[in-house]
Design a protein around this motif. Structure first.
Motif, mmCIF file in Angstrom:
data_model
loop_
_atom_site.group_PDB
_atom_site.id
_atom_site.type_symbol
_atom_site.label_atom_id
_atom_site.label_comp_id
_atom_site.label_asym_id
_atom_site.label_seq_id
_atom_site.Cartn_x
_atom_site.Cartn_y
_atom_site.Cartn_z
ATOM 1 N N ARG A 153 0.837 -1.199 0.000
ATOM 2 C CA ARG A 153 0.000 0.000 0.000
ATOM 3 C C ARG A 153 0.875 1.253 0.000
ATOM 4 N NH1 ARG A 153 -5.175 1.392 1.245
ATOM 5 N NH2 ARG A 153 -5.691 -0.760 1.811
ATOM 6 N N ILE A 154 0.554 2.178 -0.871
ATOM 7 C CA ILE A 154 1.256 3.456 -0.919
ATOM 8 C C ILE A 154 0.832 4.286 0.286
ATOM 9 C CG2 ILE A 154 1.653 5.560 -2.255
ATOM 10 C CD1 ILE A 154 2.815 3.057 -3.516
ATOM 11 N N THR A 155 1.775 4.908 0.960
ATOM 12 C CA THR A 155 1.485 5.687 2.160
ATOM 13 C C THR A 155 1.510 7.186 1.865
ATOM 14 O OG1 THR A 155 3.788 5.889 2.870
ATOM 15 C CG2 THR A 155 2.594 3.894 3.533
ATOM 16 N N SER A 156 0.914 7.943 2.799
ATOM 17 C CA SER A 156 0.912 9.404 2.653
ATOM 18 C C SER A 156 2.333 9.958 2.734
ATOM 19 C CB SER A 156 0.031 10.047 3.721
ATOM 20 O OG SER A 156 0.497 9.727 5.018
ATOM 21 N N LEU A 157 3.231 9.277 3.452
ATOM 22 C CA LEU A 157 4.622 9.717 3.537
ATOM 23 C C LEU A 157 5.292 9.647 2.172
ATOM 24 C CD1 LEU A 157 7.044 10.667 5.186
ATOM 25 C CD2 LEU A 157 7.524 8.254 5.739
ATOM 26 N N GLN A 158 5.009 8.586 1.418
ATOM 27 C CA GLN A 158 5.581 8.450 0.072
ATOM 28 C C GLN A 158 5.060 9.548 -0.852
ATOM 29 O OE1 GLN A 158 4.365 4.170 0.067
ATOM 30 N NE2 GLN A 158 6.299 3.852 -1.047
ATOM 31 N N VAL A 159 3.781 9.873 -0.710
ATOM 32 C CA VAL A 159 3.200 10.950 -1.519
ATOM 33 C C VAL A 159 3.871 12.272 -1.158
ATOM 34 C CG1 VAL A 159 1.086 12.245 -2.045
ATOM 35 C CG2 VAL A 159 0.992 9.760 -1.755
ATOM 36 N N ALA A 160 4.074 12.488 0.146
ATOM 37 C CA ALA A 160 4.701 13.731 0.595
ATOM 38 C C ALA A 160 6.111 13.872 0.022
ATOM 39 C CB ALA A 160 4.729 13.769 2.127
ATOM 40 N N GLU A 161 6.866 12.778 0.027
ATOM 41 C CA GLU A 161 8.235 12.813 -0.509
ATOM 42 C C GLU A 161 8.229 13.095 -1.997
ATOM 43 O OE1 GLU A 161 9.662 9.017 0.678
ATOM 44 O OE2 GLU A 161 10.221 9.654 2.711
ATOM 45 N N ARG A 162 7.281 12.455 -2.743
ATOM 46 C CA ARG A 162 7.198 12.677 -4.195
ATOM 47 C C ARG A 162 6.790 14.124 -4.499
ATOM 48 N NH1 ARG A 162 6.029 9.865 -9.147
ATOM 49 N NH2 ARG A 162 7.108 8.115 -8.167
ATOM 50 N N ALA A 163 5.874 14.676 -3.700
ATOM 51 C CA ALA A 163 5.368 16.027 -3.958
ATOM 52 C C ALA A 163 6.280 17.108 -3.385
ATOM 53 C CB ALA A 163 3.966 16.176 -3.378
ATOM 54 N N GLY A 164 7.196 16.718 -2.487
ATOM 55 C CA GLY A 164 8.072 17.703 -1.870
ATOM 56 C C GLY A 164 7.364 18.552 -0.837
ATOM 57 N N VAL A 165 6.404 17.944 -0.130
ATOM 58 C CA VAL A 165 5.672 18.663 0.924
ATOM 59 C C VAL A 165 5.700 17.807 2.192
ATOM 60 C CG1 VAL A 165 4.157 19.796 -0.755
ATOM 61 C CG2 VAL A 165 3.443 17.622 0.284
#
Length: 340
Positions: free
Chosen positions: A5-17
């Motif tokens: 499962r993709i986590t919100s932390l991974q999204v944050a790292e990809r988005a730079g936020v």
């Protein structure tokens, strides 16, 4: 092969936020800049991320779900009302869970128990009675309840209705003005506040002009019952020259029975008035004179009421009734002096 499962932390790292920024983007009502929203949603789409609503419910204690309970959907008013309620709630960031229930206390209690198990944030009941015991239990659980298009004597609960008493009065006054003297009423279910209030207003309206109802039959908000009531009324030695029907759903059955089974003309032989003004009432095949329920105002008040209680906690119960106009169509004659 099972994918992680993709986590919100991974999204944050990809988005730079920050991870909290990702949370704000996917939380209804939370604030985030347009630039942050665009970056987070782009990253989420690239990674295939979906927020875990169950986890959020466990953290915040809020499911963002409102339970809608309705007694029956064959009455054309309720699918329309549920659509409006669902749209209005979704605009506020809430999802809707719809349950159907008969008006038996046992079934209503079973459905309400299920809704509590789903951890809904609030409950809206449409045409369903709520016992005082259920109200107490919902209050104890911190779940607000709003009754839509139904009130309940003695219940400590919020209620939003149209002004059913005044609507019944308007019908009585209009039919007297049209010159009718034998005015019958196929009422809504006597076990419902809407049925009782429309009947009371109708009787009071006739009394104000020195008249009494020609006959009153409980139509139970049921098409077949309303059809049989029509046969009984028209088979009497002095049939009515006008019938006020407790809602449009029954009124359509009354009109079909009069025309296609009894061979009578509307309004020449008997005038018909309904209540609700569902879209079908304006169709040329019925063109029904009826009292319009102010649906948009009722929905807005219901949604505002339930969300205010969710956001602000315990608020003293309120009862709101909106007046609706009488819509004249060809199922009735024109009042005396207004004929063309």
């Amino acid at each position: 092969m099972e994918h992680a499962r993709i986590t919100s932390l991974q999204v944050a790292e990809r988005a730079g936020v920050s991870q909290s920024a990702v949370s704000r983007v996917f939380t209804p009502g939370a604030s985030a800049s347009a630039k942050t929203i665009a970056k987070v949603r782009k990253a989420a789409e690239e990674l295939g991320y979906r927020p875990n609503r169950v986890a959020r419910t466990m953290i915040t204690g809020k499911s963002r779900i409102i339970g809608l309970v309705v007694a029956y959907l064959d009455n054309q008013f309720y699918p329309q009302a549920l659509e409006h309620l669902s749209n209005a709630l979704q605009e506020k960031g809430y999802h809707v869970l719809v349950f159907t229930a008969t008006n038996s206390p046992e079934k209503v209690e079973e459905v309400m128990r299920d809704l509590l198990d789903f951890q809904v944030d609030g409950i809206i009941t449409a045409s369903v009675a709520v016992t005082s015991d259920l109200t107490v239990r919902c209050n104890a659980a911190g779940i607000p309840v709003v009754m839509f298009n139904r009130d309940q004597d003695g219940a400590d609960v919020n209620a939003v209705t149209s002004d059913n008493v005044n609507g019944g009065r308007k019908v009585a006054e209009f039919l007297v003005q049209c010159g009718h003297r034998r005015i019958a009423h196929i009422s809504g279910w006597d076990g419902s506040s809407t049925g009782r209030d429309r009947r009371r207003g109708f009787s009071e309206g006739l009394a104000a002009h020195g008249h009494k109802p020609h006959q009153i039959i409980d139509g139970m908000y049921n098409r077949d019952t309303a059809s049989q009531a029509t046969r009984d009324l028209m088979d009497s030695l002095t049939p009515p020259d006008a019938i006020f029907v407790g809602n449009d759903h029954m009124a359509f059955a009354v009109m079909d029975t009069l025309r296609h089974e009894l061979g009578l003309k509307i309004p020449q032989d008997v005038a018909i008035v309904g209540f609700d003004d569902v879209p079908l009432a304006a169709w040329p095949s019925y063109d029904l004179t009826t009292v319009r329920q102010p649906l948009n105002r009722m929905v807005e008040a219901t949604v505002d009421m339930v969300i205010a209680q969710i956001d602000e906690g315990v608020i003293a119960p309120r009862r709101v009734a909106f007046d609706g106009p009488l819509i004249r169509r060809s199922s009735t004659r024109q009042p005396k002096g207004q004929e063309t």
